[in-house]
Design a protein around this motif. Structure first.
Motif, PDB file in Angstrom:
ATOM      1  N   GLU A  75      33.876   3.799 -26.136  1.00  0.00           N
ATOM      2  CA  GLU A  75      33.442   5.185 -26.207  1.00  0.00           C
ATOM      3  C   GLU A  75      33.095   5.727 -24.832  1.00  0.00           C
ATOM      4  OE1 GLU A  75      30.197   5.174 -28.888  1.00  0.00           O
ATOM      5  OE2 GLU A  75      31.430   4.823 -30.659  1.00  0.00           O
ATOM      6  N   THR A  76      32.637   4.848 -23.953  1.00  0.00           N
ATOM      7  CA  THR A  76      32.241   5.240 -22.603  1.00  0.00           C
ATOM      8  C   THR A  76      32.259   4.013 -21.709  1.00  0.00           C
ATOM      9  OG1 THR A  76      30.458   6.184 -21.244  1.00  0.00           O
ATOM     10  CG2 THR A  76      29.802   4.925 -23.197  1.00  0.00           C
ATOM     11  N   PHE A  77      32.451   4.233 -20.420  1.00  0.00           N
ATOM     12  CA  PHE A  77      32.357   3.147 -19.452  1.00  0.00           C
ATOM     13  C   PHE A  77      30.959   3.074 -18.843  1.00  0.00           C
ATOM     14  CE2 PHE A  77      36.968   3.936 -19.516  1.00  0.00           C
ATOM     15  CZ  PHE A  77      37.414   2.650 -19.744  1.00  0.00           C
ATOM     16  N   ALA A  78      30.083   3.989 -19.233  1.00  0.00           N
ATOM     17  CA  ALA A  78      28.700   3.971 -18.755  1.00  0.00           C
ATOM     18  C   ALA A  78      27.864   3.064 -19.641  1.00  0.00           C
ATOM     19  CB  ALA A  78      28.119   5.385 -18.754  1.00  0.00           C
ATOM     20  N   ARG A  79      26.888   2.383 -19.040  1.00  0.00           N
ATOM     21  CA  ARG A  79      25.965   1.569 -19.815  1.00  0.00           C
ATOM     22  C   ARG A  79      24.967   2.470 -20.541  1.00  0.00           C
ATOM     23  NH1 ARG A  79      25.905  -1.082 -14.873  1.00  0.00           N
ATOM     24  NH2 ARG A  79      23.770  -0.369 -14.492  1.00  0.00           N
ATOM     25  N   PRO A  80      24.375   2.006 -21.634  1.00  0.00           N
ATOM     26  CA  PRO A  80      23.423   2.838 -22.381  1.00  0.00           C
ATOM     27  C   PRO A  80      22.321   3.419 -21.512  1.00  0.00           C
ATOM     28  CG  PRO A  80      23.972   0.895 -23.652  1.00  0.00           C
ATOM     29  CD  PRO A  80      24.625   0.706 -22.307  1.00  0.00           C
ATOM     30  N   GLU A  81      21.783   2.629 -20.585  1.00  0.00           N
ATOM     31  CA  GLU A  81      20.720   3.137 -19.726  1.00  0.00           C
ATOM     32  C   GLU A  81      21.232   4.240 -18.804  1.00  0.00           C
ATOM     33  OE1 GLU A  81      17.101   3.811 -17.941  1.00  0.00           O
ATOM     34  OE2 GLU A  81      17.628   2.829 -19.833  1.00  0.00           O
ATOM     35  N   GLN A  82      22.447   4.098 -18.319  1.00  0.00           N
ATOM     36  CA  GLN A  82      23.035   5.146 -17.485  1.00  0.00           C
ATOM     37  C   GLN A  82      23.225   6.429 -18.283  1.00  0.00           C
ATOM     38  OE1 GLN A  82      26.516   2.994 -16.356  1.00  0.00           O
ATOM     39  NE2 GLN A  82      25.653   2.294 -14.414  1.00  0.00           N
ATOM     40  N   GLN A  83      23.645   6.290 -19.536  1.00  0.00           N
ATOM     41  CA  GLN A  83      23.799   7.465 -20.389  1.00  0.00           C
ATOM     42  C   GLN A  83      22.460   8.160 -20.607  1.00  0.00           C
ATOM     43  OE1 GLN A  83      26.004   5.218 -23.579  1.00  0.00           O
ATOM     44  NE2 GLN A  83      27.174   7.118 -23.622  1.00  0.00           N
ATOM     45  N   ARG A  84      21.418   7.390 -20.864  1.00  0.00           N
ATOM     46  CA  ARG A  84      20.096   7.981 -21.094  1.00  0.00           C
ATOM     47  C   ARG A  84      19.604   8.710 -19.849  1.00  0.00           C
ATOM     48  NH1 ARG A  84      19.338   3.127 -24.108  1.00  0.00           N
ATOM     49  NH2 ARG A  84      18.426   2.064 -22.308  1.00  0.00           N
ATOM     50  N   ARG A  85      19.797   8.097 -18.690  1.00  0.00           N
ATOM     51  CA  ARG A  85      19.360   8.740 -17.453  1.00  0.00           C
ATOM     52  C   ARG A  85      20.175  10.004 -17.167  1.00  0.00           C
ATOM     53  NH1 ARG A  85      18.521   3.578 -13.327  1.00  0.00           N
ATOM     54  NH2 ARG A  85      16.562   2.838 -14.214  1.00  0.00           N
ATOM     55  N   TYR A  86      21.455   9.930 -17.456  1.00  0.00           N
ATOM     56  CA  TYR A  86      22.318  11.090 -17.234  1.00  0.00           C
ATOM     57  C   TYR A  86      21.897  12.269 -18.119  1.00  0.00           C
ATOM     58  CZ  TYR A  86      26.515  13.987 -17.019  1.00  0.00           C
ATOM     59  OH  TYR A  86      27.390  15.043 -16.870  1.00  0.00           O
ATOM     60  N   THR A  87      21.726  12.010 -19.409  1.00  0.00           N
ATOM     61  CA  THR A  87      21.360  13.102 -20.306  1.00  0.00           C
ATOM     62  C   THR A  87      19.991  13.668 -19.939  1.00  0.00           C
ATOM     63  OG1 THR A  87      20.515  11.488 -21.921  1.00  0.00           O
ATOM     64  CG2 THR A  87      22.768  12.268 -22.218  1.00  0.00           C
ATOM     65  N   ALA A  88      19.066  12.816 -19.522  1.00  0.00           N
ATOM     66  CA  ALA A  88      17.758  13.306 -19.096  1.00  0.00           C
ATOM     67  C   ALA A  88      17.881  14.196 -17.867  1.00  0.00           C
ATOM     68  CB  ALA A  88      16.822  12.135 -18.813  1.00  0.00           C
ATOM     69  N   ALA A  89      18.735  13.807 -16.921  1.00  0.00           N
ATOM     70  CA  ALA A  89      18.937  14.611 -15.720  1.00  0.00           C
ATOM     71  C   ALA A  89      19.563  15.961 -16.063  1.00  0.00           C
ATOM     72  CB  ALA A  89      19.819  13.852 -14.730  1.00  0.00           C
ATOM     73  N   MET A  90      20.537  15.966 -16.979  1.00  0.00           N
ATOM     74  CA  MET A  90      21.145  17.220 -17.392  1.00  0.00           C
ATOM     75  C   MET A  90      20.131  18.105 -18.111  1.00  0.00           C
ATOM     76  SD  MET A  90      24.253  17.079 -16.228  1.00  0.00           S
ATOM     77  CE  MET A  90      23.518  16.148 -14.848  1.00  0.00           C
ATOM     78  N   HIS A  91      19.265  17.510 -18.916  1.00  0.00           N
ATOM     79  CA  HIS A  91      18.234  18.279 -19.601  1.00  0.00           C
ATOM     80  C   HIS A  91      17.277  18.914 -18.599  1.00  0.00           C
ATOM     81  CE1 HIS A  91      18.841  15.678 -23.463  1.00  0.00           C
ATOM     82  NE2 HIS A  91      19.772  16.604 -23.323  1.00  0.00           N
TER      83      HIS A  91
END
Length: 215
Positions: free
Chosen positions: A16-32
């Protein structure tokens, strides 16, 4: 299934993604965080990075229209022709005025998830990827956050290109895409826009710590 889990059929792209779960969480938090800090009436400008051959293609206007439709209403779309208007290319003077970037690469073949960016597009991506939403435009999937893609630097060394591979099972319902679109959503005069999110990253580089560097 996350990219860190074993893909089916021994296919490394079947994720589904090449990003790790923690990277996804940090990314979405940064976008928020970006979304929460946007003020009413602030313009939102997104630059479409494309090679000259792409901008002279018969489908160029159709691709711009599709990108516009995939982005939130009210986003101002810029590209080389409209941003510089015959003036010398001056990316450093423009980049601080941009809120996001959409890159269009050369697909390996029609419908391919593999896209190659030229040297200029690679540098434009590098200048924004740790700070603002950066999305890959694909003909079959639409806009895919670069954080979800696998990246590989390609020869020649004096002007390296960048290969981006979109995951096979990436979905438009992904949290990363929705967060990126929220970060690009203008706030109108009635205060309508993305809701403020309390769970924000301390800085915008955090989502990319630990990822393979785009060098």
């Amino acid at each position: 299934m996350h990219a860190t889990q074993m893909p089916t059929h021994d296919d490394p792209l079947d994720v589904e993604t090449f990003a790790r779960p923690e990277q996804q969480r940090r990314y979405t938090a940064a976008m928020h965080r970006i979304a929460a800090e946007r003020r009413t009436g602030d313009p939102v400008r997104v630059y479409v990075s494309a090679a000259p051959k792409t901008t002279t293609d018969a489908n160029w206007q159709r691709w711009l229209k599709r990108i516009t439709e995939d982005l939130p209403d009210g986003v101002e779309l810029l590209h080389y022709g409209s941003a510089f208007e015959g003036q010398p290319y001056a990316w450093e003077a423009l980049v601080d005025q941009l809120d996001g970037l959409v890159v269009i690469g050369r697909p390996k073949r029609l419908g391919s998830r593999v896209h190659v960016l030229g040297p200029v597009a690679r540098l434009e991506l590098r200048s924004m990827v740790a700070q603002k939403p950066v999305l890959l435009f694909t003909h079959n999937l639409g806009l895919v956050p670069v954080i979800d893609c696998k990246s590989q630097v390609m020869a020649p060394s004096e002007a390296p290109r960048l290969k981006l591979i979109a995951p096979k099972r990436w979905s438009r319902d992904s949290a990363t895409l929705q967060a990126a679109l929220d970060a690009l959503r203008p706030v109108d005069g009635n205060g309508q826009g993305p809701e403020a999110h309390r769970d924000t990253a301390d800085h915008l580089v955090a989502p990319f710590i630990g990822r393979r560097a785009v060098s």
